[in-house]
Motif scaffolding. Structure first.
Motif, PDB file in Angstrom:
ATOM      1  N   GLU A   1      -8.215   4.013  -4.510  1.00  0.00           N
ATOM      2  CA  GLU A   1      -8.461   5.183  -3.512  1.00  0.00           C
ATOM      3  C   GLU A   1      -7.520   6.160  -3.782  1.00  0.00           C
ATOM      4  OE1 GLU A   1      -7.653   3.235   0.299  1.00  0.00           O
ATOM      5  OE2 GLU A   1      -9.087   1.879   0.075  1.00  0.00           O
ATOM      6  N   GLU A   2      -6.328   6.058  -4.538  1.00  0.00           N
ATOM      7  CA  GLU A   2      -5.497   7.329  -4.875  1.00  0.00           C
ATOM      8  C   GLU A   2      -6.082   7.889  -5.964  1.00  0.00           C
ATOM      9  OE1 GLU A   2      -2.756   8.831  -3.252  1.00  0.00           O
ATOM     10  OE2 GLU A   2      -3.151   7.517  -1.533  1.00  0.00           O
TER      11      GLU A   2
ATOM     12  N   ILE B   1       5.463   7.802   4.006  1.00  0.00           N
ATOM     13  CA  ILE B   1       4.877   7.948   2.632  1.00  0.00           C
ATOM     14  C   ILE B   1       5.236   9.225   2.139  1.00  0.00           C
ATOM     15  CG2 ILE B   1       2.970   7.938   1.295  1.00  0.00           C
ATOM     16  CD1 ILE B   1       1.539   5.947   3.273  1.00  0.00           C
ATOM     17  N   ASP B   2       4.850  10.469   2.824  1.00  0.00           N
ATOM     18  CA  ASP B   2       5.000  11.664   2.442  1.00  0.00           C
ATOM     19  C   ASP B   2       6.852  12.177   2.188  1.00  0.00           C
ATOM     20  OD1 ASP B   2       2.260  12.406   2.343  1.00  0.00           O
ATOM     21  OD2 ASP B   2       2.528  13.165   4.225  1.00  0.00           O
TER      22      ASP B   2
ATOM     23  N   ARG C   1       0.873   4.494  -2.445  1.00  0.00           N
ATOM     24  CA  ARG C   1       0.413   5.815  -2.094  1.00  0.00           C
ATOM     25  C   ARG C   1       1.604   6.568  -2.192  1.00  0.00           C
ATOM     26  NH1 ARG C   1      -4.203   5.080  -0.270  1.00  0.00           N
ATOM     27  NH2 ARG C   1      -4.971   3.244   1.102  1.00  0.00           N
TER      28      ARG C   1
ATOM     29  N   ALA D   1      -5.720   0.448  -2.912  1.00  0.00           N
ATOM     30  CA  ALA D   1      -4.940   1.333  -2.775  1.00  0.00           C
ATOM     31  C   ALA D   1      -4.808   2.368  -3.981  1.00  0.00           C
ATOM     32  CB  ALA D   1      -3.445   1.261  -2.141  1.00  0.00           C
TER      33      ALA D   1
ATOM     34  N   GLY E   1       0.875   7.795  -5.930  1.00  0.00           N
ATOM     35  CA  GLY E   1      -0.052   8.697  -5.907  1.00  0.00           C
ATOM     36  C   GLY E   1       0.284  10.031  -5.719  1.00  0.00           C
ATOM     37  N   ARG E   2       1.095  10.205  -4.670  1.00  0.00           N
ATOM     38  CA  ARG E   2       1.586  11.622  -4.268  1.00  0.00           C
ATOM     39  C   ARG E   2       2.433  12.108  -5.497  1.00  0.00           C
ATOM     40  NH1 ARG E   2      -0.417   9.452  -0.297  1.00  0.00           N
ATOM     41  NH2 ARG E   2      -0.635  10.390   1.911  1.00  0.00           N
TER      42      ARG E   2
ATOM     43  N   GLU F   1       0.779  -1.122   0.086  1.00  0.00           N
ATOM     44  CA  GLU F   1      -0.001  -0.032  -0.032  1.00  0.00           C
ATOM     45  C   GLU F   1       0.775   1.274   0.071  1.00  0.00           C
ATOM     46  OE1 GLU F   1      -3.716   0.150   2.356  1.00  0.00           O
ATOM     47  OE2 GLU F   1      -2.899  -1.765   3.255  1.00  0.00           O
ATOM     48  N   ASP F   2       1.892   1.361   0.707  1.00  0.00           N
ATOM     49  CA  ASP F   2       2.863   2.602   0.841  1.00  0.00           C
ATOM     50  C   ASP F   2       3.402   2.740  -0.654  1.00  0.00           C
ATOM     51  OD1 ASP F   2       2.354   2.491   3.468  1.00  0.00           O
ATOM     52  OD2 ASP F   2       4.445   2.170   4.055  1.00  0.00           O
TER      53      ASP F   2
END
Length: 259
Positions: free
Chosen positions: A134-135, A209-210, A103, A131, A106-107, A99-100
């Motif tokens: 969702e993203e 993640i960010d 995600r 995921a 996604g960013r 998932e990471d």
């Protein structure tokens, strides 16, 4: 002779029932090697192996096979010329934090035109697919499943994502680096022994993640920096060239067998 790759330790951590057979194997082996200093320390502490019994000899990569100039690059199948290709290869187990991976992508994809290529399969594929939905990036993520050979696929990548919770060594990161692909990974296990931070890639805490996305963007958005890191990745991988490491294993085997 027993060579520890990391599964031995993670299996015991997740299921203590494996500890007895692992301890027995270690005690009865005439020679012990570990693929990283991290794994050597963990084995000494967890199983009480005396430090002089276990030697660190790392994994290796065939630089003639894993290289960026391979003819069979499939890049046009994955992305347009103006898009970046992010890649991840694993067995999709929970420790890999699939998932990471999605995600982080996604960013990144909201700031840089890009595609994510996922190679492998396993229990968390469904989580990764969810995921992606969702993203809002499901159409930009390719699941290739298990592949016999990944060298020609890695040669197409611009960045390799490895946000694992634990990596005893990080062989797939080494293979990516051999193909001149910078790595964004988590600062765990033996990863730091393989990926020179701020040179061939960037490391972050597990679950950050960010931060990982920022690292990815900073590499992909700066062409000069990417070229420097790509060259540094290839150079760092040369430390683990099969021509250098295999003789170390052969010498160790000869030493043990002569006793």
């Amino acid at each position: 002779i027993t060579t520890l790759h990391g599964t031995d330790i993670t299996l015991v951590g997740s299921d203590p029932s494996y500890e007895t057979v692992t301890r027995f194997s270690l005690q009865r082996s005439d020679g012990l090697t570990a693929v990283s200093e991290y794994l050597r320390r963990e084995t000494i502490e967890r199983f009480g192996v005396s430090c002089e019994r276990i030697h660190t000899i790392p994994n290796f990569v065939d630089l003639s096979e894993y290289r960026r100039d391979r003819d069979a690059c499939h890049r046009s199948q994955f992305a347009a010329p103006d898009e970046k290709v992010l890649m991840h290869i694993s067995n999709f187990r929970p420790v890999k934090r699939m998932e990471d991976v999605v995600r982080v992508f996604g960013r990144v994809s909201r700031r840089i035109p890009s595609r994510l290529v996922l190679i492998g399969d396993g229990p968390d594929r469904g989580r990764a697919e969810q995921a992606a939905i969702e993203e809002g990036v499901a159409s930009r993520v390719r699941f290739l499943g298990k592949q016999e050979s990944v060298a020609d696929l890695l040669a197409c990548a611009d960045l390799f994502l490895l946000p694992s919770q634990l990596e005893a060594f990080g062989l797939v990161a080494l293979e990516a680096m051999a193909c001149g692909v910078p790595v964004v990974a988590c600062r765990v296990g033996g990863i730091g022994e393989v990926v020179p931070e701020a040179e061939a890639g960037m490391l972050a805490p597990v679950g950050a993640i960010d931060e990982m996305a920022e690292h990815a963007v900073s590499i992909l958005a700066d062409a000069d920096r990417w070229r420097r890191m790509s060259a540094a990745a290839r150079a760092a991988a040369a430390r683990f060239d099969a021509d250098r490491i295999v003789p170390m294993y052969e010498a160790f085997y000869r030493e043990v067998l002569s006793q």
